[in-house]
Every structure is written in C-alpha cells, then in structure tokens.
Design a protein around this motif. Structure first.
Motif, PDB file in Angstrom:
ATOM      1  N   ALA A 141       0.835  -1.209   0.000  1.00 23.40           N
ATOM      2  CA  ALA A 141       0.000   0.000   0.000  1.00 23.40           C
ATOM      3  C   ALA A 141       0.868   1.257   0.000  1.00 23.40           C
ATOM      4  O   ALA A 141       0.550   2.242  -0.681  1.00 23.40           O
ATOM      5  CB  ALA A 141      -0.928  -0.006   1.216  1.00 23.40           C
ATOM      6  N   TYR A 142       1.963   1.226   0.732  1.00 22.88           N
ATOM      7  CA  TYR A 142       2.858   2.392   0.755  1.00 22.88           C
ATOM      8  C   TYR A 142       3.484   2.607  -0.621  1.00 22.88           C
ATOM      9  O   TYR A 142       3.587   3.752  -1.088  1.00 22.88           O
ATOM     10  CB  TYR A 142       3.950   2.197   1.805  1.00 22.88           C
ATOM     11  N   ILE A 143       3.900   1.537  -1.278  1.00 16.05           N
ATOM     12  CA  ILE A 143       4.495   1.665  -2.618  1.00 16.05           C
ATOM     13  C   ILE A 143       3.469   2.214  -3.603  1.00 16.05           C
ATOM     14  O   ILE A 143       3.783   3.088  -4.424  1.00 16.05           O
ATOM     15  CB  ILE A 143       5.039   0.300  -3.092  1.00 16.05           C
ATOM     16  N   ALA A 144       2.226   1.722  -3.518  1.00 14.18           N
ATOM     17  CA  ALA A 144       1.185   2.214  -4.426  1.00 14.18           C
ATOM     18  C   ALA A 144       0.929   3.702  -4.217  1.00 14.18           C
ATOM     19  O   ALA A 144       0.790   4.470  -5.182  1.00 14.18           O
ATOM     20  CB  ALA A 144      -0.099   1.403  -4.213  1.00 14.18           C
ATOM     21  N   GLU A 145       0.886   4.143  -2.963  1.00 11.29           N
ATOM     22  CA  GLU A 145       0.675   5.565  -2.673  1.00 11.29           C
ATOM     23  C   GLU A 145       1.867   6.393  -3.147  1.00 11.29           C
ATOM     24  O   GLU A 145       1.705   7.497  -3.668  1.00 11.29           O
ATOM     25  CB  GLU A 145       0.459   5.752  -1.167  1.00 11.29           C
ATOM     26  N   ASN A 146       3.061   5.861  -2.965  1.00  7.87           N
ATOM     27  CA  ASN A 146       4.266   6.555  -3.440  1.00  7.87           C
ATOM     28  C   ASN A 146       4.224   6.754  -4.954  1.00  7.87           C
ATOM     29  O   ASN A 146       4.586   7.821  -5.464  1.00  7.87           O
ATOM     30  CB  ASN A 146       5.506   5.752  -3.048  1.00  7.87           C
ATOM     31  N   ASN A 147       3.770   5.748  -5.676  1.00  9.88           N
ATOM     32  CA  ASN A 147       3.751   5.833  -7.137  1.00  9.88           C
ATOM     33  C   ASN A 147       2.627   6.733  -7.654  1.00  9.88           C
ATOM     34  O   ASN A 147       2.693   7.214  -8.796  1.00  9.88           O
ATOM     35  CB  ASN A 147       3.636   4.436  -7.742  1.00  9.88           C
ATOM     36  N   LEU A 148       1.603   6.970  -6.825  1.00  8.86           N
ATOM     37  CA  LEU A 148       0.566   7.927  -7.219  1.00  8.86           C
ATOM     38  C   LEU A 148       1.077   9.363  -7.131  1.00  8.86           C
ATOM     39  O   LEU A 148       0.675  10.225  -7.929  1.00  8.86           O
ATOM     40  CB  LEU A 148      -0.662   7.767  -6.317  1.00  8.86           C
ATOM     41  N   HIS A 149       1.950   9.616  -6.157  1.00 10.27           N
ATOM     42  CA  HIS A 149       2.491  10.967  -5.960  1.00 10.27           C
ATOM     43  C   HIS A 149       4.010  10.873  -5.817  1.00 10.27           C
ATOM     44  O   HIS A 149       4.562  11.143  -4.740  1.00 10.27           O
ATOM     45  CB  HIS A 149       1.871  11.611  -4.718  1.00 10.27           C
ATOM     46  N   PRO A 150       4.717  10.482  -6.865  1.00 12.43           N
ATOM     47  CA  PRO A 150       6.168  10.284  -6.749  1.00 12.43           C
ATOM     48  C   PRO A 150       6.899  11.616  -6.581  1.00 12.43           C
ATOM     49  O   PRO A 150       6.491  12.637  -7.121  1.00 12.43           O
ATOM     50  CB  PRO A 150       6.541   9.601  -8.067  1.00 12.43           C
ATOM     51  N   LYS A 151       7.991  11.563  -5.849  1.00 10.88           N
ATOM     52  CA  LYS A 151       8.838  12.734  -5.656  1.00 10.88           C
ATOM     53  C   LYS A 151      10.288  12.291  -5.807  1.00 10.88           C
ATOM     54  O   LYS A 151      10.867  11.732  -4.876  1.00 10.88           O
ATOM     55  CB  LYS A 151       8.603  13.368  -4.287  1.00 10.88           C
ATOM     56  N   PRO A 152      10.892  12.517  -6.971  1.00 10.72           N
ATOM     57  CA  PRO A 152      12.257  12.018  -7.202  1.00 10.72           C
ATOM     58  C   PRO A 152      13.268  12.695  -6.282  1.00 10.72           C
ATOM     59  O   PRO A 152      13.117  13.854  -5.898  1.00 10.72           O
ATOM     60  CB  PRO A 152      12.523  12.379  -8.669  1.00 10.72           C
ATOM     61  N   PHE A 153      14.312  11.947  -5.936  1.00 12.77           N
ATOM     62  CA  PHE A 153      15.462  12.532  -5.264  1.00 12.77           C
ATOM     63  C   PHE A 153      16.354  13.171  -6.325  1.00 12.77           C
ATOM     64  O   PHE A 153      16.544  12.604  -7.401  1.00 12.77           O
ATOM     65  CB  PHE A 153      16.245  11.465  -4.506  1.00 12.77           C
ATOM     66  N   VAL A 154      16.905  14.329  -6.013  1.00 12.28           N
ATOM     67  CA  VAL A 154      17.735  15.056  -6.971  1.00 12.28           C
ATOM     68  C   VAL A 154      19.190  14.997  -6.505  1.00 12.28           C
ATOM     69  O   VAL A 154      19.532  15.503  -5.428  1.00 12.28           O
ATOM     70  CB  VAL A 154      17.288  16.524  -7.111  1.00 12.28           C
ATOM     71  N   TRP A 155      20.040  14.360  -7.290  1.00 11.01           N
ATOM     72  CA  TRP A 155      21.467  14.270  -6.974  1.00 11.01           C
ATOM     73  C   TRP A 155      22.152  15.538  -7.474  1.00 11.01           C
ATOM     74  O   TRP A 155      22.015  15.911  -8.625  1.00 11.01           O
ATOM     75  CB  TRP A 155      22.081  13.047  -7.639  1.00 11.01           C
ATOM     76  N   THR A 156      22.913  16.211  -6.594  1.00  9.46           N
ATOM     77  CA  THR A 156      23.527  17.486  -6.960  1.00  9.46           C
ATOM     78  C   THR A 156      25.051  17.466  -6.960  1.00  9.46           C
ATOM     79  O   THR A 156      25.672  18.270  -7.635  1.00  9.46           O
ATOM     80  CB  THR A 156      23.065  18.596  -5.996  1.00  9.46           C
ATOM     81  N   LYS A 157      25.674  16.568  -6.219  1.00  6.14           N
ATOM     82  CA  LYS A 157      27.131  16.543  -6.115  1.00  6.14           C
ATOM     83  C   LYS A 157      27.757  15.883  -7.337  1.00  6.14           C
ATOM     84  O   LYS A 157      27.336  14.796  -7.753  1.00  6.14           O
ATOM     85  CB  LYS A 157      27.556  15.775  -4.866  1.00  6.14           C
ATOM     86  N   SER A 158      28.783  16.524  -7.884  1.00 11.41           N
ATOM     87  CA  SER A 158      29.538  15.907  -8.975  1.00 11.41           C
ATOM     88  C   SER A 158      30.528  14.904  -8.395  1.00 11.41           C
ATOM     89  O   SER A 158      30.831  14.917  -7.197  1.00 11.41           O
ATOM     90  CB  SER A 158      30.283  16.968  -9.780  1.00 11.41           C
ATOM     91  N   ALA A 159      31.057  14.044  -9.261  1.00 13.97           N
ATOM     92  CA  ALA A 159      32.052  13.072  -8.802  1.00 13.97           C
ATOM     93  C   ALA A 159      33.291  13.770  -8.264  1.00 13.97           C
ATOM     94  O   ALA A 159      33.878  13.339  -7.262  1.00 13.97           O
ATOM     95  CB  ALA A 159      32.413  12.126  -9.951  1.00 13.97           C
ATOM     96  N   ASP A 160      33.704  14.857  -8.900  1.00 14.82           N
ATOM     97  CA  ASP A 160      34.880  15.591  -8.423  1.00 14.82           C
ATOM     98  C   ASP A 160      34.640  16.171  -7.030  1.00 14.82           C
ATOM     99  O   ASP A 160      35.544  16.166  -6.183  1.00 14.82           O
ATOM    100  CB  ASP A 160      35.237  16.719  -9.401  1.00 14.82           C
ATOM    101  N   ASP A 161      33.434  16.686  -6.772  1.00 15.66           N
ATOM    102  CA  ASP A 161      33.113  17.213  -5.447  1.00 15.66           C
ATOM    103  C   ASP A 161      33.197  16.118  -4.387  1.00 15.66           C
ATOM    104  O   ASP A 161      33.745  16.318  -3.294  1.00 15.66           O
ATOM    105  CB  ASP A 161      31.707  17.819  -5.437  1.00 15.66           C
ATOM    106  N   ILE A 162      32.650  14.947  -4.710  1.00 14.44           N
ATOM    107  CA  ILE A 162      32.656  13.837  -3.757  1.00 14.44           C
ATOM    108  C   ILE A 162      34.080  13.373  -3.482  1.00 14.44           C
ATOM    109  O   ILE A 162      34.489  13.201  -2.325  1.00 14.44           O
ATOM    110  CB  ILE A 162      31.805  12.671  -4.295  1.00 14.44           C
TER     111      ILE A 162
END
Length: 362
Positions: A325-346
């Motif tokens: 049920a949690y997965i189904a609700e997540n897929n109805l209102h998905p919110k992607p994670f945004v990766w911001t760090k470059s490999a050089d920064d890491i």
C-alpha cells in the motif's frame, strides 16, 4: 607604490609567533584571527592597505583601523574594547582555557568532559561551561561514526554511478536496486494507547514477533516511482525473480541501468546466466561500504520512518500488505530525489577527510 598614510609595522619574534598561533588555533575567535592575519600581512615590506584588503577580501578601512591599532597599542590593541555595563566576570583567557581543555584533553575518570566535570576541573560554574560550549558549537557528549571504503576501484565506481545520476544515457532508465531484509512483523503485548492532549502515543516496549519478510525495490531515479516485491527470503533465486519483474515492468525499447551493491546474491552464476539472456539490463556496482551512493537507501529510510518503525502488524501478510500500500501511494504521488554533487566534489571531500583522519591508510 607605498601608501603615505599607512603606519609602518615592525614585528618582534615574540609578537609574530603569537599572531601566527592566533591564526592557526581552532579555538581562536574568528575576529581575532582575522586581525592577526591583517597585521602579519601589513608587516611585509612594501605592503599597502589596498593590497592587504584585496588579499583578505575585506575593506581598506578595516585594514587601516587594525594596522593603526597595533602600531599604537601592540597585541592588546587587537582585542575588543571593553563595553559599557557590568564588567565581564568571564574573561577571554577563561574562555580560551575552557575550549582548549575541552578539545585537547580528557578527564582522568571518563572518555569525555561533561559540564559538571569541566566546571569542577577549572573552578567555574556549570552554567558558564554550558554557555561557552553552545557559543562554540562544542558537544563532547555526542559522537558520530564514519566508514571509508577500501575498494580499489572506488574512484571509477563513483564516477560511473554519479555519471548515471547527472547525465543518464539516452533511451535508458536508471534504477537504484536493493533489498531490505528481515523486516519484522511485530505486535505489542498490549493495545496501543493513542495520543491525546498532553500525552504521547504509547506502546509496550516488548512485542510478539510474527515472522519476517524481505523487500526488493527498484527506484526510478528520473520519475521517483518504485517497483517493489516482497519475498520470504533474499536468496539468489529471489533476486532473479525480482529482476524478471523489473524487466517486465519497464518499456521494452529502453536499456536498464541498475545501481546496486556488492551482495553475493547479485553476482551468482544464476544471475550471470539471466543477464546473458537479457542484454538490455546492465549492472553498476557501488564501491564497498558506500551504500550512500544508492538512492534507494533514501527511499528505504523514509519507508522505515513513516510505515515500519512504529507499525504494529499481527502477521507477515499484514506487514506485506502495508508495504504494498505504501508503494502504491508513493507511485501515485512520486517525488524524485535530486542528486547534486559531482564526482569531483565527492572525491575532493573524501580526500580532504582522509587527510584529516590519522592512520586512515587510504
């Protein structure tokens, strides 16, 4: 060309040593450290106020003020003038002693200082110690853990995975895959006491265990949706079944790039044979001890906080229904994670941390 209004400064060896120590010590106030850097720069032959201001990114007036103060009063001129009102009962030397003792020593009968122990050691009040610690963000009672990867291919793997996040291939899906094993279906030994004004929600600290289940999940990095599947085990055959589910649930015309960890179930001959039969699926392994590179771990932490940690389930079937049920609700209102760090920064951050860590062998 020299500034005719600039006061000439000549430093003795003792003054130079004191100023340099103020710029290096972690416990020195930032304002005093800046003034020490100004005076050291002004003492260089032929240096103008404008040149020092440009080098330190401050105003010309600031340089002139502290240059003149030092020329007239010496080291004492760099400290703040006394303010009106009741004289301070805690002087700068007291504060420095508290900070130095906290950072550079430990008590004889403990691993870290407490406000009471340090107050007794230095002959000060516990309140004063607390205020100084808060002002300088010191918390000896707290600690954190860290783990540095020893993977010989760490750099290559970081660049590979971060490249997938920041610049994914054309006509391809990037999926972060992992399993969350041994999720417990637990039930309290007494009914939950609901929250009400002035009282937290309460449940018993002991519980009845009704078994466990394992969750396999694939997070679509771009869309934020999740493909999930529950199993009673997390063997290689279960992982192959999940890979087949992922392959069926995604558009056939797209390549699949799966980011996953180095678990042995991901590398068995059974999985290798399946991959040979499905050439559009490509595996990208995170470095050892680097699960933070896998975005599905973020989704697992949210699932745990919102559904599992305080959930009470009378059977594994009820637990699995709650997860679906949690997965189904997540897929109805998905919110992607945004990766911001470059490999050089890491890699730069990891290199700097290794340099600060003694005997890290990295």
């Amino acid at each position: 060309m020299a500034d005719p209004r600039a006061v000439s400064i000549t430093l003795s060896e003792a003054d130079r040593a004191t100023l340099q120590s103020w710029t290096r010590r972690r416990c020195t106030a930032q304002g005093l450290a800046l003034r020490a850097r100004i005076v050291l720069a002004c003492a260089e032959p032929g240096t103008t106020n404008l040149a020092v201001a440009a080098r330190l990114s401050i105003s010309n007036l600031t340089v002139g003020k502290w240059r003149r103060r030092f020329a007239e009063q010496g080291l004492k001129g760099l400290t703040d003038a006394p303010r009106s009102g009741v004289p301070r009962s805690i002087l700068d030397e007291h504060i420095e002693r508290v900070i130095t003792t906290t950072l550079e020593s430990t008590p004889r009968n403990a691993t870290h200082w407490s406000t009471r122990l340090l107050a007794k050691e230095l002959g000060m009040s516990q309140t004063a110690i607390s205020r100084i610690w808060r002002a300088f963000a010191l918390a000896p009672h707290r600690s954190a853990t860290f783990k540095l990867s020893t993977d010989p291919h760490f750099i290559d793997k970081v660049r590979d995975i971060v490249g997938l996040y920041l610049n994914p291939p054309d006509r391809a899906l990037v999926l972060c895959v992992d399993e969350k094993p041994s999720i417990q279906a637990i039930e309290g030994t007494a009914p939950v006491q609901p929250m009400r004004p002035g009282q937290l929600k309460r449940h018993t600290h002991d519980y009845i265990r009704h078994g466990t289940t394992d969750l396999f999940a694939a997070l679509d990095v771009r869309a934020g949706t999740v493909i999930g599947e529950v199993h009673r085990h997390h063997h290689s055959v279960d992982f192959r079944h999940f890979l087949a589910t992922v392959e069926r649930s995604t558009p056939a015309g797209l390549d699949l790039h799966l980011v996953l960890d180095n678990a042995s179930t991901h590398k068995t001959p059974l999985i290798q044979r399946w991959l040979l039969r499905h050439p559009r699926v490509h595996l990208h392994f995170t470095p050892t001890s680097s699960s933070w590179l896998n975005l599905v771990e973020c989704w697992f932490s949210i699932l745990t906080a919102r559904q599992l940690r305080r959930g009470r389930f009378h059977s594994t079937r009820a637990l699995e229904s709650a997860i679906r049920a949690y997965i189904a609700e997540n897929n109805l209102h998905p919110k992607p994670f945004v990766w911001t760090k470059s490999a050089d920064d890491i890699l730069g951050s990891v290199a700097a941390f290794c340099q600060r860590t003694s005997n890290s062998h990295h």
